[in-house]
Design a protein around this motif. Structure first.
Motif, PDB file in Angstrom:
ATOM      1  N   HIS A 102      -1.709 -15.427  -3.626  1.00  0.00           N
ATOM      2  CA  HIS A 102      -2.597 -16.224  -2.788  1.00  0.00           C
ATOM      3  C   HIS A 102      -3.266 -15.310  -1.782  1.00  0.00           C
ATOM      4  CE1 HIS A 102       0.555 -19.040  -4.171  1.00  0.00           C
ATOM      5  NE2 HIS A 102      -0.461 -19.900  -4.279  1.00  0.00           N
ATOM      6  N   PRO A 103      -4.534 -15.522  -1.473  1.00  0.00           N
ATOM      7  CA  PRO A 103      -5.197 -14.651  -0.498  1.00  0.00           C
ATOM      8  C   PRO A 103      -4.682 -14.930   0.906  1.00  0.00           C
ATOM      9  CG  PRO A 103      -6.637 -16.457  -1.103  1.00  0.00           C
ATOM     10  CD  PRO A 103      -5.437 -16.564  -1.995  1.00  0.00           C
ATOM     11  N   PRO A 104      -4.790 -13.955   1.799  1.00  0.00           N
ATOM     12  CA  PRO A 104      -4.474 -14.208   3.206  1.00  0.00           C
ATOM     13  C   PRO A 104      -5.512 -15.152   3.805  1.00  0.00           C
ATOM     14  CG  PRO A 104      -5.441 -12.044   2.955  1.00  0.00           C
ATOM     15  CD  PRO A 104      -5.246 -12.580   1.568  1.00  0.00           C
ATOM     16  N   VAL A 105      -5.181 -15.709   4.951  1.00  0.00           N
ATOM     17  CA  VAL A 105      -6.077 -16.652   5.612  1.00  0.00           C
ATOM     18  C   VAL A 105      -6.277 -16.207   7.054  1.00  0.00           C
ATOM     19  CG1 VAL A 105      -6.427 -19.028   6.355  1.00  0.00           C
ATOM     20  CG2 VAL A 105      -5.357 -18.565   4.140  1.00  0.00           C
ATOM     21  N   ILE A 106      -7.554 -16.047   7.454  1.00  0.00           N
ATOM     22  CA  ILE A 106      -7.894 -15.719   8.838  1.00  0.00           C
ATOM     23  C   ILE A 106      -8.084 -17.032   9.598  1.00  0.00           C
ATOM     24  CG2 ILE A 106      -9.524 -14.552  10.367  1.00  0.00           C
ATOM     25  CD1 ILE A 106     -10.266 -12.729   8.052  1.00  0.00           C
ATOM     26  N   VAL A 134      -0.824  -7.257   5.295  1.00  0.00           N
ATOM     27  CA  VAL A 134      -2.241  -7.605   5.431  1.00  0.00           C
ATOM     28  C   VAL A 134      -2.936  -6.566   6.288  1.00  0.00           C
ATOM     29  CG1 VAL A 134      -3.891  -9.353   6.184  1.00  0.00           C
ATOM     30  CG2 VAL A 134      -1.699 -10.052   5.215  1.00  0.00           C
ATOM     31  N   THR A 135      -4.108  -6.116   5.816  1.00  0.00           N
ATOM     32  CA  THR A 135      -4.939  -5.191   6.573  1.00  0.00           C
ATOM     33  C   THR A 135      -6.142  -5.949   7.118  1.00  0.00           C
ATOM     34  OG1 THR A 135      -4.273  -3.340   5.177  1.00  0.00           O
ATOM     35  CG2 THR A 135      -6.282  -3.059   6.496  1.00  0.00           C
ATOM     36  N   LEU A 136      -6.404  -5.820   8.428  1.00  0.00           N
ATOM     37  CA  LEU A 136      -7.476  -6.565   9.091  1.00  0.00           C
ATOM     38  C   LEU A 136      -8.531  -5.600   9.597  1.00  0.00           C
ATOM     39  CD1 LEU A 136      -8.493  -9.322  10.193  1.00  0.00           C
ATOM     40  CD2 LEU A 136      -7.197  -8.840  12.274  1.00  0.00           C
ATOM     41  N   ILE A 137      -9.792  -5.846   9.245  1.00  0.00           N
ATOM     42  CA  ILE A 137     -10.914  -5.045   9.729  1.00  0.00           C
ATOM     43  C   ILE A 137     -12.039  -5.982  10.153  1.00  0.00           C
ATOM     44  CG2 ILE A 137     -10.347  -3.057   8.280  1.00  0.00           C
ATOM     45  CD1 ILE A 137     -12.642  -3.899   6.423  1.00  0.00           C
ATOM     46  N   GLY A 138     -13.011  -5.424  10.874  1.00  0.00           N
ATOM     47  CA  GLY A 138     -14.174  -6.199  11.293  1.00  0.00           C
ATOM     48  C   GLY A 138     -15.446  -5.398  11.192  1.00  0.00           C
ATOM     49  N   GLN A 157      -2.526  -3.382  10.508  1.00  0.00           N
ATOM     50  CA  GLN A 157      -1.730  -3.915   9.410  1.00  0.00           C
ATOM     51  C   GLN A 157      -0.515  -4.641   9.946  1.00  0.00           C
ATOM     52  OE1 GLN A 157      -0.927  -0.446   6.943  1.00  0.00           O
ATOM     53  NE2 GLN A 157      -2.620  -0.994   5.555  1.00  0.00           N
ATOM     54  N   GLY A 158      -0.058  -5.595   9.168  1.00  0.00           N
ATOM     55  CA  GLY A 158       1.155  -6.304   9.524  1.00  0.00           C
ATOM     56  C   GLY A 158       1.678  -7.060   8.340  1.00  0.00           C
ATOM     57  N   ALA A 159       3.013  -7.154   8.255  1.00  0.00           N
ATOM     58  CA  ALA A 159       3.645  -7.914   7.179  1.00  0.00           C
ATOM     59  C   ALA A 159       3.582  -9.397   7.519  1.00  0.00           C
ATOM     60  CB  ALA A 159       5.087  -7.463   6.985  1.00  0.00           C
ATOM     61  N   ALA A 186      -9.615  -9.793   5.894  1.00  0.00           N
ATOM     62  CA  ALA A 186      -8.171  -9.574   5.750  1.00  0.00           C
ATOM     63  C   ALA A 186      -7.871  -9.340   4.280  1.00  0.00           C
ATOM     64  CB  ALA A 186      -7.387 -10.774   6.270  1.00  0.00           C
ATOM     65  N   THR A 187      -7.134  -8.237   3.945  1.00  0.00           N
ATOM     66  CA  THR A 187      -6.818  -7.861   2.567  1.00  0.00           C
ATOM     67  C   THR A 187      -5.318  -7.715   2.416  1.00  0.00           C
ATOM     68  OG1 THR A 187      -8.896  -6.597   2.516  1.00  0.00           O
ATOM     69  CG2 THR A 187      -7.326  -6.219   0.720  1.00  0.00           C
ATOM     70  N   ASP A 188      -4.745  -8.354   1.377  1.00  0.00           N
ATOM     71  CA  ASP A 188      -3.304  -8.180   1.151  1.00  0.00           C
ATOM     72  C   ASP A 188      -3.064  -6.990   0.226  1.00  0.00           C
ATOM     73  OD1 ASP A 188      -3.663  -8.961  -1.499  1.00  0.00           O
ATOM     74  OD2 ASP A 188      -2.940 -11.004  -1.188  1.00  0.00           O
ATOM     75  N   ASN A 189      -1.802  -6.608   0.071  1.00  0.00           N
ATOM     76  CA  ASN A 189      -1.458  -5.436  -0.735  1.00  0.00           C
ATOM     77  C   ASN A 189      -0.761  -5.805  -2.023  1.00  0.00           C
ATOM     78  OD1 ASN A 189       1.004  -6.262   0.253  1.00  0.00           O
ATOM     79  ND2 ASN A 189       1.797  -4.175   0.613  1.00  0.00           N
ATOM     80  N   SER A 190      -0.946  -7.039  -2.476  1.00  0.00           N
ATOM     81  CA  SER A 190      -0.284  -7.449  -3.713  1.00  0.00           C
ATOM     82  C   SER A 190      -0.857  -6.693  -4.896  1.00  0.00           C
ATOM     83  CB  SER A 190      -0.470  -8.960  -3.916  1.00  0.00           C
ATOM     84  OG  SER A 190      -1.837  -9.261  -4.093  1.00  0.00           O
ATOM     85  N   ASN A 191      -0.067  -6.558  -5.948  1.00  0.00           N
ATOM     86  CA  ASN A 191      -0.484  -5.884  -7.173  1.00  0.00           C
ATOM     87  C   ASN A 191      -0.459  -6.885  -8.331  1.00  0.00           C
ATOM     88  OD1 ASN A 191      -0.923  -3.175  -6.263  1.00  0.00           O
ATOM     89  ND2 ASN A 191       1.300  -3.035  -5.914  1.00  0.00           N
ATOM     90  N   PRO A 192      -1.346  -6.775  -9.314  1.00  0.00           N
ATOM     91  CA  PRO A 192      -2.318  -5.667  -9.439  1.00  0.00           C
ATOM     92  C   PRO A 192      -3.635  -5.913  -8.696  1.00  0.00           C
ATOM     93  CG  PRO A 192      -2.441  -7.090 -11.343  1.00  0.00           C
ATOM     94  CD  PRO A 192      -1.346  -7.653 -10.489  1.00  0.00           C
TER      95      PRO A 192
END
Length: 718
Positions: A102-106, A134-138, A157-159, A186-192
Motif C-alpha cells: 500500500h502506498p504511504p499517505v501524506i 518512508v522518505t519525504l521530500i518537497g 526518513q522514518g519507519a 512520500a516514497t516507501d521502500n517496499s520491494n519490488p
C-alpha cells in the motif's frame, strides 16, 4: 514511475513557473515517429478513472487492474493574463507490477494565504500502514526563490511515520496574483515496487492593507489620506465608496473589496507615493446628510490586490440646508398642492455669515430640476417649510415636481449665496392596466435613501384610502381586480439620510392615480382538426372551445385558410358565437389546403393561431388509367378513359403504336380515345399501345405534374 495492481497510483510533475504565471495541465496523445500521434493510442484503461487535475497537476489512477508497461503524456500550459504564452510536453512510462503493498499517505494540507512580511510554518507528515521506511521530500516555487526562499529539511526518513517542518519568512517581493505551489512526495521502500503519495498545497502571499485611512469633509467634498503601502513593489491604489458603514474585516484569503459589502469602485491611483484623494462625486459634489465610507487597497503589476484598509467614514458639514420633503397634498390638473420642507444648517461661520437670511425656492415640472424657476422666498432661517399652491397653477396629475432651496446671507451691503440643497422630486405614480390587474410603477429623484413604500388603495365603500401593502421597490402588481371597474391609489415613501439631526423617517406622498383594468391578454388558441371528404370534395373543420379549458370570455372565432402550404393563410370566415366550433368547407376544387383558427375574447383580444393543419390528396382517388379498351360498340370499354378521379387541373397524354408513332393525343382529363387514329380517323389494329400521360394535380404544394407511363391492350373482339 512504478505502481501495483489494485492499488492507487499517484504522480505529480512538480512544475514551477519562475515568473508566477498560471499553469494548466491536460492529457495529450503519446507521439511516435516524426512527432506524430501514435495511431490508435488511447489512455491506458481510461474507463478505470485515470485523471489529471488541470490546476494542481495531480495524476491519479484509481486503480490499475493489469500488469504491464503503460505510456502517457500531458502538456503543461503557461498562461499570462489569460493568454497562452508557452507550454511543455512531458511523457512518462508507468510500470504496473503484481505486489502486495500500500502506498504511504501524506496528511492533508489545506491551501492558505499569508500576509507579506509574516512567518508561515506547517508540519508535513506521512504514514505507511505496511510499516515501511518512508522518505519525504518537497518541491515548489517557494524553495527556488532567490530572495527569501522557504526552507524544508529534506530528504527525511522514518519507519512507518515521517515528518518535516516547512518554514517561510515571506517578503513583499513574494506578493503575486498566482499562488505558489508546494508538492510533497512520500516514497516507501517496499520491494519490488516503491509506492508514492503526493500532496499539493497552494500558498498565496498577499500585500498588507494600507494603514491609517482618514476621511475629512471640506465643502461639498471629502478628502482621503492614508499611509504609503509597506510594500514598495505596489504600483498604486484602488478606492471604493459606500453610503453607510459596513464593518468589513477580510478573511485571510479575501483581497480587495468584495462586491457583497455594497461598496462601489470609485477611482484608481497609479502612483504608490500618491496617498491623497478628494471625492467630489465627479465634480457634482457630494450630498449633505449622507455618511460616506471608504476603503483603499494596494495593487501590484500582475493584478494582485492587497488586503483592504479599515473603513473610514465622514459626512459633509451641515453648513447648507438639506431638503427632506416633496410631498403631494392635492392631486389636480390645475389646483395641485405640494408640501416642501428642508432642514436648516446647523454649522455656520458666524465670522463670515452675519445674517439675516433668506431662502429662495425653485421648482421644475420634472424629476431632475431641468428648467427650474424661482417661485418664492422666505425671510427667516427657521422658516423651513413651504406649501406650493398659489404662485401658479400646478398640474400634479400629469407631472412630477422637483424643488431645490438656496440659502442667502442678506447682510445690508453684503448679500451672497451660502449654499443650496440638492434637487428632490415628488414620487410620481403610474398605472399600467391589464387583465384583472393594475401594475403600479413609481419614480422619484431624491438625495436621501427611500427604504420602503406603503401603497394605499381607495375603499369603494368608505371612500377612504386604506393601506394595502408595504414593498421595497417599484413595481407592484395588484391582482384579482374586476375588469372595467375603477381603482385609485397613492404611494407613501419612507426614507432617511444616514446622519443624525435630520427628520427620520422622511415621509412623502405621491399624487393619487385611478385606473381601470382592461383585458389585454389574448385567450389561448383552440385545438384544431380537419376531416377531408374526397368524394364530396369538402373538408369538415372542427375546433375546441377554450372556455372549457384555458379561457373564460371567448366570444367568437376567426377561421383562416390557404389552398397551398406555400402562401399565407387568409381569413375564410368569422363565427360570432363561442359555441360555433365547426365549419364545413365546400365548393372546393381540391381538398388540399391548410387551416388555422383563432379565438377572440370579449375585449377583442385575438389569440395566437392554433396549430396549422394541412391536408393533401394522397388519401383520395388519384388519377389512374385502365389497361384495356374494346371499341366494338357494345357499350363496355368502348373508350379509353380514366377511373373515377378528383383534383386534376389538366393532363397531357400521348398514345403510341408499337412503331413509336402517335395515334392519339389530348389534354382532356377524360381522354375518351375510341381506338381510332387521330390522323387518319381509321380504326387502329388490335394490339398493345403505349402512353405517356402528364397529370397536373391540385396538391397542397400547388399544381404539380405526375407522369404516368404504361400500356393499353386494344381488342375489338373478345
Amino acid at each position: 514511475d512504478n505502481g501495483c495492481v489494485n492499488s492507487i497510483f499517484v504522480h505529480n510533475p512538480g512544475a514551477v513557473d519562475p515568473d508566477g504565471d498560471s499553469l494548466a495541465y491536460e492529457f495529450v496523445n503519446c507521439k511516435g515517429e516524426s512527432g506524430l500521434d501514435i495511431p490508435g493510442y488511447h489512455l491506458p484503461f481510461a474507463q478505470n478513472s485515470i485523471t489529471l487535475n488541470p490546476v494542481t497537476g495531480d495524476l491519479i489512477w484509481d486503480y490499475p487492474t493489469l500488469q504491464g508497461e503503460f505510456n502517457i503524456a500531458f502538456v503543461i500550459k503557461e498562461y499570462r493574463a489569460g493568454v497562452l504564452i508557452g507550454q511543455v510536453t512531458r511523457d512518462m512510462q508507468i510500470t504496473i507490477a503484481a505486489c502486495n503493498n500500500h502506498p504511504p499517505v501524506i496528511a492533508e494540507i489545506k491551501d492558505t494565504c499569508v500576509e507579506a512580511g509574516t512567518y508561515l510554518s506547517f508540519v508535513v507528515a506521512a504514514h505507511d500502514q505496511d510499516f515501511d521506511v518512508v522518505t519525504l521530500i518537497g518541491n515548489g516555487g517557494p524553495l527556488s526563490l532567490t530572495d527569501g526562499p522557504a526552507q524544508f529539511n529534506q530528504p527525511v526518513q522514518g519507519a512507518t511515520n515521517v515528518s518535516s517542518l516547512f518554514k517561510w519568512q515571506t517578503k513583499c517581493s513574494h506578493v503575486r496574483l498566482q499562488p505558489y505551489q508546494m508538492v510533497f512526495k512520500a516514497t516507501d521502500n517496499s520491494n519490488p515496487v516503491h509506492l508514492v503519495d503526493f500532496e499539493s498545497v497552494n500558498i498565496t502571499v498577499v500585500g498588507p492593507s494600507p494603514k491609517n485611512l482618514v476621511a475629512n469633509s471640506a465643502g461639498n467634498n471629502i478628502h482621503l489620506v492614508w499611509n504609503k503601502s509597506a510594500c514598495t513593489n505596489a504600483i498604486g491604489y484602488k478606492i471604493y465608496r459606500k453610503s453607510s458603514y459596513y464593518g468589513f474585516f477580510p478573511d485571510h484569503c479575501e483581497t480587495g473589496v468584495p462586491a457583497y459589502t455594497g461598496y462601489s469602485y470609485l477611482a484608481t491611483i497609479n502612483d504608490i507615493l500618491d496617498t491623497n484623494f478628494t471625492d467630489n462625486n465627479n465634480g457634482q459634489g457630494l450630498i449633505h446628510g449622507i455618511d460616506y465610507c471608504y476603503m483603499v487597497y494596494a495593487i501590484y503589476p500582475d493584478g494582485a490586490e492587497s488586503y483592504a484598509s479599515l473603513e473610514a467614514c465622514a459626512h459633509l458639514t451641515k453648513d447648507v440646508p438639506i431638503i427632506t420633503n416633496v410631498s403631494i397634498e392635492n392631486t389636480s390638473n390645475n389646483t395641485g398642492k405640494v408640501y416642501t420642507a428642508w432642514s436648516k444648517p446647523s454649522v455656520l461661520d458666524t465670522n463670515v455669515v452675519l445674517g439675516p437670511f433668506k431662502y429662495k425656492i425653485y421648482r421644475a415640472n420634472n424629476h431632475y430640476g431641468t428648467g427650474n424657476i424661482l417661485i418664492d422666498s422666505t425671510m427667516s432661517i427657521n422658516d423651513t417649510t413651504y406649501v406650493d399652491s398659489l404662485i401658479s397653477p400646478l398640474n400634479t396629475v400629469d407631472f412630477p415636481y422637483s424643488y431645490k432651496v438656496e440659502l442667502y446671507n442678506e447682510t445690508p451691503g453684503d448679500s451672497f449665496l451660502i449654499g443650496t440643497t440638492h434637487i428632490a422630486s415628488s414620487v410620481y405614480l403610474s398605472l399600467i392596466p391589464s387583465d384583472n390587474t393594475l401594475q403600479l410603477t413609481w419614480k422619484e429623484n431624491v438625495p436621501w435613501t427611500n427604504s420602503s413604500y406603503v401603497i394605499f388603495k381607495k375603499n369603494p365603500i368608505t371612500l377612504n384610502f386604506d393601506s394595502l401593502t408595504t414593498v421595497f421597490q417599484s413595481p407592484y402588481l395588484d391582482t384579482g381586480l374586476t375588469n372595467g371597474v375603477e381603482y385609485c391609489y397613492y404611494v407613501k415613501s419612507k426614507g432617511s439620510y444616514s446622519i443624525g439631526g435630520i427628520i427620520n423617517p422622511i415621509i412623502n406622498l405621491s399624487q393619487r392615480v385611478c385606473g381601470v383594468p382592461i383585458d389585454k391578454t389574448p385567450p389561448c388558441p383552440p385545438k384544431l382538426r380537419v376531416l377531408p371528404d374526397c368524394d364530396k370534395v369538402q373538408n369538415l373543420v372542427i375546433w375546441t372551445n377554450p372556455n372549457h379549458t384555458c379561457a373564460s370570455d371567448v366570444v367568437k372565432y376567426n377561421l383562416y385558410y390557404s389552398s397551398t402550404n406555400n402562401s399565407n393563410l387568409d381569413l375564410l370566415q368569422s363565427f360570432n358565437n363561442a359555441s360555433d366550433t365547426f365549419y364545413l368547407h365546400t365548393g372546393l376544387t381540391s381538398i388540399a389546403g391548410c387551416y388555422a383558427v383563432t379565438a377572440i375574447d370579449s375585449f377583442n383580444n385575438e389569440s395566437a393561431m392554433s396549430e396549422i393543419i394541412c391536408v393533401d390528396i394522397d388519401s383520395c382517388h388519384l388519377y389512374e388509367l385502365p389497361n384495356i379498351i374494346t371499341p366494338n360498340g357494345d357499350g363496355y370499354n368502348d373508350f379509353f378513359h380514366p377511373f373515377p378521379y378528383s383534383f386534376v387541373e389538366k393532363i397531357d397524354i400521348k398514345i403510341y403504336n408499337r412503331w413509336g408513332q402517335i395515334v392519339f393525343k389530348s389534354e382532356d382529363p377524360d381522354i375518351n380515345w375510341d381506338g381510332k387514329s387521330q390522323q387518319t380517323n381509321s380504326e387502329c389494329s388490335d394490339g398493345v399501345y403505349f402512353y405517356i400521360c402528364d397529370v397536373y394535380e391540385l396538391r397542397l404544394s400547388g399544381s404539380k405534374k405526375r407522369t404516368l407511363k404504361g400500356s393499353v391492350h386494344l381488342y375489338r373482339e373478345l
